[in-house]
Structures are given as C-alpha cells and as structure tokens.
Design an enzyme around this catalytic site. Structure first.
Site, PDB file in Angstrom:
ATOM      1  N   CYS A  94      34.822 -10.658  32.088  1.00  0.00           N
ATOM      2  CA  CYS A  94      33.354 -10.723  32.738  1.00  0.00           C
ATOM      3  C   CYS A  94      33.279  -9.356  33.993  1.00  0.00           C
ATOM      4  O   CYS A  94      34.110  -9.686  34.570  1.00  0.00           O
ATOM      5  CB  CYS A  94      32.787 -12.133  33.226  1.00  0.00           C
ATOM      6  SG  CYS A  94      31.294 -11.823  34.252  1.00  0.00           S
ATOM      7  N   GLU A 109      -9.150   2.588   8.711  1.00  0.00           N
ATOM      8  CA  GLU A 109      -8.892   1.394   9.621  1.00  0.00           C
ATOM      9  C   GLU A 109      -7.494   1.658  10.438  1.00  0.00           C
ATOM     10  O   GLU A 109      -6.697   2.215  10.036  1.00  0.00           O
ATOM     11  CB  GLU A 109      -8.890  -0.004   8.907  1.00  0.00           C
ATOM     12  CG  GLU A 109      -9.946  -0.241   8.145  1.00  0.00           C
ATOM     13  CD  GLU A 109      -9.732  -1.603   6.938  1.00  0.00           C
ATOM     14  OE1 GLU A 109      -8.480  -1.726   7.139  1.00  0.00           O
ATOM     15  OE2 GLU A 109     -10.688  -1.823   6.480  1.00  0.00           O
ATOM     16  N   ILE A 116       1.045  -0.993  -0.065  1.00  0.00           N
ATOM     17  CA  ILE A 116       0.048   0.030  -0.166  1.00  0.00           C
ATOM     18  C   ILE A 116       0.817   1.052   0.087  1.00  0.00           C
ATOM     19  O   ILE A 116       1.771   1.318   0.762  1.00  0.00           O
ATOM     20  CB  ILE A 116      -0.848  -0.036   1.262  1.00  0.00           C
ATOM     21  CG1 ILE A 116      -1.713  -1.135   1.343  1.00  0.00           C
ATOM     22  CG2 ILE A 116      -2.029   1.337   1.408  1.00  0.00           C
ATOM     23  CD1 ILE A 116      -2.706  -1.341   2.511  1.00  0.00           C
ATOM     24  N   LYS A 119       0.682   7.345   7.693  1.00  0.00           N
ATOM     25  CA  LYS A 119       1.718   6.893   8.862  1.00  0.00           C
ATOM     26  C   LYS A 119       1.911   7.802   9.816  1.00  0.00           C
ATOM     27  O   LYS A 119       2.065   9.093   9.328  1.00  0.00           O
ATOM     28  CB  LYS A 119       3.122   6.396   8.082  1.00  0.00           C
ATOM     29  CG  LYS A 119       3.107   5.401   7.139  1.00  0.00           C
ATOM     30  CD  LYS A 119       3.291   3.825   7.719  1.00  0.00           C
ATOM     31  CE  LYS A 119       4.715   3.760   7.697  1.00  0.00           C
ATOM     32  NZ  LYS A 119       4.864   2.342   8.201  1.00  0.00           N
ATOM     33  N   ASP A 159       0.382  -2.930  13.607  1.00  0.00           N
ATOM     34  CA  ASP A 159       1.937  -3.068  13.138  1.00  0.00           C
ATOM     35  C   ASP A 159       2.250  -4.545  13.408  1.00  0.00           C
ATOM     36  O   ASP A 159       2.823  -4.981  14.527  1.00  0.00           O
ATOM     37  CB  ASP A 159       2.882  -2.310  14.179  1.00  0.00           C
ATOM     38  CG  ASP A 159       4.184  -2.066  13.422  1.00  0.00           C
ATOM     39  OD1 ASP A 159       4.484  -2.474  12.338  1.00  0.00           O
ATOM     40  OD2 ASP A 159       5.153  -1.671  14.187  1.00  0.00           O
ATOM     41  N   CYS A 175      30.053 -15.173  29.210  1.00  0.00           N
ATOM     42  CA  CYS A 175      30.969 -15.813  30.479  1.00  0.00           C
ATOM     43  C   CYS A 175      30.535 -17.136  30.627  1.00  0.00           C
ATOM     44  O   CYS A 175      29.369 -17.543  30.916  1.00  0.00           O
ATOM     45  CB  CYS A 175      30.619 -14.684  31.655  1.00  0.00           C
ATOM     46  SG  CYS A 175      31.265 -15.628  32.911  1.00  0.00           S
ATOM     47  N   TYR A 199      -9.106  -7.942   7.990  1.00  0.00           N
ATOM     48  CA  TYR A 199      -9.378  -6.633   7.303  1.00  0.00           C
ATOM     49  C   TYR A 199      -9.997  -6.696   5.901  1.00  0.00           C
ATOM     50  O   TYR A 199     -10.610  -5.632   5.455  1.00  0.00           O
ATOM     51  CB  TYR A 199      -8.176  -5.594   7.341  1.00  0.00           C
ATOM     52  CG  TYR A 199      -6.919  -6.155   7.000  1.00  0.00           C
ATOM     53  CD1 TYR A 199      -6.847  -6.218   5.269  1.00  0.00           C
ATOM     54  CD2 TYR A 199      -5.826  -6.615   7.521  1.00  0.00           C
ATOM     55  CE1 TYR A 199      -5.758  -6.545   4.680  1.00  0.00           C
ATOM     56  CE2 TYR A 199      -4.556  -6.934   6.811  1.00  0.00           C
ATOM     57  CZ  TYR A 199      -4.605  -6.939   5.434  1.00  0.00           C
ATOM     58  OH  TYR A 199      -3.327  -7.234   4.894  1.00  0.00           O
ATOM     59  N   LYS A 231      -3.830   0.944  11.265  1.00  0.00           N
ATOM     60  CA  LYS A 231      -3.171   0.262  10.611  1.00  0.00           C
ATOM     61  C   LYS A 231      -2.216  -0.595  11.784  1.00  0.00           C
ATOM     62  O   LYS A 231      -1.355   0.048  12.362  1.00  0.00           O
ATOM     63  CB  LYS A 231      -1.916   1.200   9.946  1.00  0.00           C
ATOM     64  CG  LYS A 231      -1.149   0.325   9.012  1.00  0.00           C
ATOM     65  CD  LYS A 231      -0.451   1.286   8.178  1.00  0.00           C
ATOM     66  CE  LYS A 231       0.695   0.619   7.123  1.00  0.00           C
ATOM     67  NZ  LYS A 231       1.783  -0.132   7.828  1.00  0.00           N
ATOM     68  N   CYS A 241      32.858 -11.754  37.514  1.00  0.00           N
ATOM     69  CA  CYS A 241      33.826 -12.776  37.855  1.00  0.00           C
ATOM     70  C   CYS A 241      35.046 -12.507  37.504  1.00  0.00           C
ATOM     71  O   CYS A 241      36.143 -13.478  37.761  1.00  0.00           O
ATOM     72  CB  CYS A 241      33.135 -14.123  37.756  1.00  0.00           C
ATOM     73  SG  CYS A 241      33.211 -14.461  35.976  1.00  0.00           S
ATOM     74  N   CYS A 278      30.142 -18.036  37.989  1.00  0.00           N
ATOM     75  CA  CYS A 278      30.126 -16.545  37.860  1.00  0.00           C
ATOM     76  C   CYS A 278      28.952 -15.974  38.892  1.00  0.00           C
ATOM     77  O   CYS A 278      27.768 -16.421  38.637  1.00  0.00           O
ATOM     78  CB  CYS A 278      29.763 -16.346  36.707  1.00  0.00           C
ATOM     79  SG  CYS A 278      29.590 -14.347  36.210  1.00  0.00           S
TER      80      CYS A 278
HETATM   81 ZN   LIG Z   1      31.264 -14.107  34.845  1.00  0.00          ZN
END
Ligand SMILES: [Zn+2]
Length: 673
Positions: A414, A116, A83, A320, A120, A430, A232, A118, A417, A435
């Site tokens: 990380c 109508e 459209i 839009k 998404d 990690c 629709y 629209k 840790c 951890c």
């Molecule tokens: Zn970690």
C-alpha cells in the site's frame, strides 16, 4: 362535505401525479419539495391504514417491490430494430436520395424529416393498457428483452397512468411507447463520487450507469439513481389514428411523457444537415449526453412503402457526432487509496485541452487495464472524454515510443501504510484498517459539510493531523486540545480556538448526520435519513439485526448487511464508545413522528444570534418539520424572533414592531411535545 377515504386517496394521487408532471416533465414545479413530501406521506399513511385500497398505479407503488432473483424475458410485440449509423453529411444526402429512389420521387422534390437528438442512454419499451402502465422491457436482442417493469416504475417521469387532459377524448386501448432512459450528467457524477467514496468501481460513462441502474435486481437502489426518460415514438397502437411522426410526438407529450424539446420538423435534407451541424456544436450545453441525431421520415404513410433492410427500418437513420480526442503524454502513473482500501492507478498527464476543459489527470481504472492496453509511463496516448465528462485513455501511440518508456509495476504494498496488498478481482486492496490513507478519507468524510459539518476541519488539516498521529480515527477529533492545534502549520490562536468551538458544536448534530458520518458502506446521507426515521438512537440501530433492517422501506439486503457488519466490528464499537464518552449526541433530536406542532405550525420565525443547541440550519429544519416557516428578516408578519447569543439589529426591529421574542429556552419549551 367530507370525502370518503377512497375519494381522499384519489385526490391525493391526482395531486401527486400532477406535481410529478410539473416537476419531472415540464420542469416547472408549483410546490416545494417539502410540500410534495407531505402529500406522499399523507397518502402512504392512509394507504397503510387501508391496504385494500392500494392500486398498482398509486405513486406510493413506484418503489416498493421486493428485490428480484432474476429478470424474466418479454417478447417484443414489434421488434426493436437497430438504426443504421452515418458519420458524414454525404451519407445523409445518400439516405435522402435512396428514399426518393424507392418512392420514385424526383431528386429536386423535398421530403420532410423529424430530427431528434440521439440521447446516449438505454432504449426501453413501455406498454399501457387502458392508460395503465402494465409492463416495460429493455431492448435485449431486439426481439426479446428483460422485464424491467419494477425499475421503470421508479423513473418518476414515466406515467403510471395517463389520460387526456380533456377527459372526453378517448385514450387508446393498447399502446406501446418507446423511449430512451438516461442518467443526467450531474447524477452520473454524483453516483461516481459515491462509488469512489465507497471504493467501488466507477461507471465509465452515463450510458453504462443508466444501463446498470436499470438492470439492478433491487428497485429500491434503482429509485435512488434518479433516472430520466425521453419518449420518442409510439411503436404499437390500437384505436388511434396518426398521419405523421410529428403528430405522434405531440400526442406522446399530451399523454404526459417527456419529449425532447429540441426535436424539430425540417423541410428537406439540407435543413436536416444544418440542424445536425448546429447540435454538433451545441451538445455540451445539455445536462445529458447526446451522441448524434436521429432523422426520421415524417409521413407515416411512407413507412410501409419504404420497408426494412435485413436489420433496420429504411425510414430512419442516425447521424453520429465525432468524439473529440486529444493526444498527450503520460508523465507518471500514481496510485491512490480509497476510503475502503481500493488502490487505483491514475495517470498524470501533460496538460491538454479537450472538449472545453484542460485535462491533466486520467484514471486508468485498474491494473489489468494498464496491462491490456499496454500503457507505459512516458507514452503518448489518445485521450477522449467518456460520455464527454471523464477523461479516458483510449490507447497508446506505440509508433511514438523511443525506448525510454517504462512499464508500470503493480504495487505489492500500500502506498500509504506499506501493508501487503491483496487482489480482489481486478482491484488491489489494502486491508489494514489503520491505514493512514483510509483513515484520512474516513475523517474527511466524517467532518464534511454533509455529515458532521465541522467548520475549519478541512482536508489539508486532516492530512496534517493524521500524519502527526493526533488523529487515528474520527473519534479522536473530540479529544483534540487547543495546545495540539495552535502549533500546527498555518494555524493561529484564533483559528485554533474557532476549530475547538466548531468541534464542540458538532457534538449536537442530529442522528441522521451522525449515521451518515460514520462511513458505513452503502449508507449515504439519504439512507441515513431513512434509518434515523426508524431508530431513535445509534444504540438502537446498532442492535438491529439484518432482518429488522431489511423490513424497512428502502433498505435492501445489501445495505442491511453492510450495516450489520459495520456494527459487528469490534474496533468500530470502540470508536463509537469514544464518541459517546466525549458527549457526541447519538439520539434523535427531532422526533419526526410528532409531525406538526400547533404552536409552531403556520407561524413565521426569524432567528438571530448564536444558538447553543442548534446550528442555524438545524433550527430551520426543526421549525420547518414542525410546520413553521423561517424568514431572514423581521417584518410585521413575523410571529416570533428567536434570539441566541449576540443578537443583531433584528432584536431592535422586533421590539419596534412588537414581535414576540423568544430566547432559546423559551423556544425549546415551545417545541417540546
Ligand atoms: Zn494502506
């Protein structure tokens, strides 16, 4: 007169179809979820005994297909053209003038339009023959799309079969309905929270999530996404006369498809513009994403005269809405560690108002994205809400840089840790199973209200306990002593004691809660319930191999593999042994198979005081599962009062009204099969 099996099946199917429509299309359910589940269970049971009577339009067949290896292609009978978009009122007026020019109508003459929302989402085509849903496809390139019939069947709003409520009216022999499949905002948020918990990449917006869910090869996973649809149009029809688009929408609704309630017929383009303005302001009231309006000429007779441009029909246009944006500054970029070790960058922002909320954080998704967009600490950025929900950084305003901005360095270790992190696609991970960041998230998940429900063991306390080395895994919770707790920050004698009690109480949770709490990848509370229905104990589940698991309805290969891998892990097995050693229940408390208990079924219960073996919730679920009802106050209609420790005034009232009183032991005896 007794019904034949066939009639009984038909009766159940009709009832389920009726209640599906009440619930999913009309938002006006007449029965409880529990009663609905009972109908499904009964139908499933009869069909299992008489598999020759299963038909493709049975509600039990919504989810049941095996995973596909690929999608086959379907050629659209009528192309699904795109459209044309407009972005201003002036362009809408030009659209109206163009139509009048082609039709040779004076400019002061009015043309009627249907306006109508629209949605998404993802456009789909649904083919029905003699009222039976035979196939569904995605738009694809407009001429050919993917066959997603199995996944569309899992969308409860899609009728598997339709007919007029007035059975004398003849249904069209062939009909193609088009609609937009979407994910409601709250389902989108739930899905992303689950993804975050599992350390999986999140969806950027509800549309992507809907598209991704529709393109899953395993319909059992699609079924859990709770996709919705708004129909629709009727794109193709045989044996059906229609004059206007408004009439078409009315008919679709009569067939039992959900049609957006805000679609409206407007007299002329001025009124159309007014209505567009109204929804530009109101769109956030909705629980789904609307990114504009679609304006269609109402009279179908004019369609042929208007024809097509090279890529779009001339009788329709979309308007839009402008996405709302804001400009703010990135103050710092921090990294966080997910439950399964994924490390993601997050921008802390100077607080800014955007689409109704104040935003001060935005995920940057992954480190490649930071590099691709060249986003630096200290940058001014354009912020937008993806699907109006999740704040996203659109781009950096490079012209605003003054040289103090810093390029963010991808961490080599990380943040929690300090282990060396590894790349996995665009993600950093990690891999240290000890951890602390991961441990914390796992323990929070374990103690959560939806899992083991340990009251008083909240996120802040868990952080402290892990940092002080009092918890190294969730089994350690059951080894905590009063002395460990009482000396912690913000912890008095009373709350330490309460927590010890809460921990003790959580040892008696039902099997499904324990399975969910363990933090197995891809196993949330729903899957945990499915598993607990099949296995009587955690031990039995741990012993099941991948094939046995996959044989279970709703368990696909991915979930089966996650479970098998989980219990194969030596460290996990040790943790489970630690749980058992402290008396954590690993058996199923309520055997679902027993079904209704004649002593409980149809009776009304009131509970007072503290029960030893069950939490209030568990006792209520137990009674409901056995066919009884639980109410909050004692009346003449109450069949039994169950009393625990410290019963309240309800006991007095029950005695007054001569209601039969059961202590926990007597209740136990009553429910034991
Ligand atoms: Zn970690």
């Amino acid at each position: 007169m007794t019904l034949s099996i066939k009639e009984k099946i038909e009766q159940l199917r009709n009832a389920i179809q009726y209640h599906d429509r009440k619930y999913y299309v009309e938002n006006n359910p007449e029965i409880s979820d529990y009663e609905y589940d009972q109908l499904i269970k009964e139908l499933k049971h009869i069909e299992e005994l008489h598999p020759n009577l299963i038909t493709p339009d049975s509600p039990t067949q919504r989810v049941g297909g095996e995973p596909l290896t690929h999608f086959s292609t379907i050629e659209h009978k009528i192309p699904m053209l795109s459209i044309d978009n407009t972005y201003s009122k002036e362009e809408l007026k030009e659209f109206d003038r163009r139509i009048k020019r082609i039709l040779g109508i004076d400019n002061d003459h009015d043309i009627e339009y249907v306006v109508e929302l629209k949605i998404d989402g993802v456009a789909v085509s649904l083919f029905y023959e003699q009222g039976l849903f035979v196939r569904g496809a995605t738009r694809g390139d407009g001429f050919r799309g993917d066959d997603v019939t199995a996944n569309l069947k899992t969308v409860r709003q899609v009728p598997l079969r339709f007919e007029f409520s007035d059975k004398k009216q003849k249904i069209p022999s062939v009909i193609e309905i088009r609609g937009e499949v979407y994910l409601p905002n709250k389902e989108f948020q739930k899905l992303n929270e689950e993804k975050e918990e599992k350390g999986e990449p999140q969806f950027a917006n509800p549309r992507n999530a809907a598209a991704g869910s529709l393109k899953l090869l395993d319909p059992r996973i699609t079924a859990r996404r709770n996709l919705r649809i708004f129909a629709y149009t009727i794109a193709y029809r045989e044996g059906l006369e229609l004059k206007t688009h408004a009439e078409c929408l009315e008919l679709i609704q009569k067939f039992g498809f959900p049609v957006n309630p805000y679609n409206q017929l407007r007299k002329n383009i001025e009124e159309v513009i007014q209505y567009c303005n109204e929804w530009d302001k109101r769109r956030r009231e909705l629980d789904y994403m609307v990114d504009g309006m679609v304006i269609k000429v109402n009279s179908l007779d004019l369609y042929n005269r208007l024809g097509y441009t090279s890529k779009s029909p001339r009788w329709v246009i979309s308007y839009k809405f402008q996405p709302e944006q804001a400009i703010t500054k990135i103050e710092e970029i921090v990294v966080q560690v997910g439950k399964s070790g994924t490390i993601t960058p997050v921008a802390n922002l100077a607080p800014v108002q955007l689409a109704g909320t104040i935003v001060c954080r935005a995920t940057l998704h992954n480190f490649d994205e930071i590099q691709r967009k060249d986003i630096r600490v200290g940058d001014h950025i354009v912020l937008q809400k993806a699907g109006e929900i999740i704040p996203q950084v659109v781009h950096a305003l490079k012209e605003k840089r003054n040289g103090t901005e810093e390029i963010f360095q991808e961490p080599a270790n990380c943040p929690s840790c300090n282990s060396v992190v590894k790349r996995e696609g665009v993600y950093l991970r990690c891999y240290n199973s000890l951890c602390p960041a991961q441990t914390k998230r796992l323990i929070k998940y374990f103690a959560n209200r939806n899992a083991m429900d340990i009251e008083g063991l909240g996120p802040a306390l868990i952080e402290q306990l892990v940092d002080k080395n009092l918890l190294k895994d969730y089994a350690d919770i059951y080894y905590l002593q009063y002395d460990d707790l009482v000396n912690l920050e913000r912890m008095g004698k009373k709350s330490a004691l309460n927590l010890i009690h809460a921990i003790e109480e959580s040892k008696h949770r039902d099997l499904n809660r324990l399975i969910s709490a363990l933090g197995i990848n891809n196993v949330g509370s729903h899957t945990a319930e499915v598993l607990a229905e099949h296995f009587d104990s955690l031990g039995a589940l741990a012993k099941a191999n991948q094939d046995e698991l996959e044989a279970i309805y709703e368990i696909g290969p991915t979930i089966a593999r996650s479970i098998a891998e989980f219990f194969h892990n030596k460290r996990i097995r040790e943790i489970i042994e630690k749980l058992k050693a402290q008396g954590v229940n690993t058996q199923k408390l309520v055997t679902q198979k027993t079904g209704k208990n004649p002593k409980v079924s149809g009776k009304s219960f009131v509970i007072t005081g503290i029960l030893k073996k069950y939490s209030r919730n568990e006792a209520e679920t137990l009674i409901k599962n056995l066919g009884g009802r639980v109410t909050s106050s004692v009346s003449k209609k109450t069949s039994y009062l169950i009393t625990g420790e410290d019963p309240g005034t309800k006991l007095h009232k029950a005695k007054e009204l001569n209601v039969q009183i059961l202590d926990e032991e007597a209740f136990e005896k009553m429910i034991s099969p």
